[in-house]
Enzyme design. Structure first.
Site, PDB file in Angstrom:
ATOM      1  N   CYS A 153       0.879  -1.169   0.000  1.00 48.57           N
ATOM      2  CA  CYS A 153       0.000   0.000   0.000  1.00 48.57           C
ATOM      3  C   CYS A 153       0.917   1.220   0.000  1.00 48.57           C
ATOM      4  O   CYS A 153       2.098   1.109  -0.316  1.00 48.57           O
ATOM      5  CB  CYS A 153      -0.992  -0.015   1.176  1.00 48.57           C
ATOM      6  SG  CYS A 153      -0.276  -0.053   2.816  1.00 48.57           S
ATOM      7  N   HIS A 191      14.043 -14.083  12.464  1.00 47.20           N
ATOM      8  CA  HIS A 191      13.671 -14.002  13.881  1.00 47.20           C
ATOM      9  C   HIS A 191      12.169 -14.069  14.122  1.00 47.20           C
ATOM     10  O   HIS A 191      11.734 -14.565  15.156  1.00 47.20           O
ATOM     11  CB  HIS A 191      14.186 -12.689  14.481  1.00 47.20           C
ATOM     12  CG  HIS A 191      15.672 -12.664  14.687  1.00 47.20           C
ATOM     13  ND1 HIS A 191      16.294 -11.793  15.561  1.00 47.20           N
ATOM     14  CD2 HIS A 191      16.669 -13.399  14.126  1.00 47.20           C
ATOM     15  CE1 HIS A 191      17.604 -11.986  15.538  1.00 47.20           C
ATOM     16  NE2 HIS A 191      17.861 -12.959  14.664  1.00 47.20           N
TER      17      HIS A 191
END
Ligand code: RB5
Length: 149
Positions: A71, A104
């Site tokens: 977006c 992670h």
């Protein structure tokens, strides 16, 4: 082509993300596992929540297990996508943050700001994100805590 552990990738944008989304489409269109959820032009404004919900539905139906959302800022798409407990959407701003979101956080949705990012950098981030595996171990424990209260 390396899919970083993803089998079916969704790609979506609103009008503000269309230009970058189209470049991403051109970059990864040879993947037969790519699902394009639109938009197909930037001529009409399209609300980003409606677009992000297509990704949630894609996950719910089992059609995709990873997605790239574009977006204007990446922020609105990530807020909506993260309402699904199946989704870990990350707004990233550099190649390193894209890689870390996989290593992670096991991010399964990449959110990009088409109006804020250099587009060549964004394309590099997409390739890095798609080819980086989750590291597991202590990170798995932490990701496992996301949906508990
Ligand atoms: C559209 O103008 C813009 O608000 C949208 O693309 C997005 O940046 C929202 O977070």
């Amino acid at each position: 082509m390396n899919n970083g552990g993803f089998h079916h990738i969704g790609l979506v944008s609103d009008h503000a993300g269309y230009e970058l989304k189209h470049k991403i489409f051109e970059l990864i269109k040879s993947r037969d596992s790519l699902h394009d959820y639109g938009v197909t032009s930037d001529s009409e404004p399209v609300d980003y929540p409606d677009q992000a919900k297509k990704i949630i539905l894609g996950f719910d139906r089992g059609d995709i297990d990873g997605a790239i959302c574009v977006c204007g800022s990446g922020l609105g798409m990530s807020m909506v996508a993260n309402r699904s407990p199946a989704i870990r959407a990350a707004v990233v701003w550099s190649k390193e943050s894209a890689v870390l979101s996989r290593q992670h956080n096991d991010a399964n949705v990449l959110c990009l700001g088409g109006r804020l990012l250099d587009h060549q950098l964004a394309l590099d981030m997409v390739l890095a994100w798609l080819s980086t595996p989750f590291l597991g171990g202590r990170h798995q424990r932490r990701v496992g805590q996301f949906n508990s209260r």
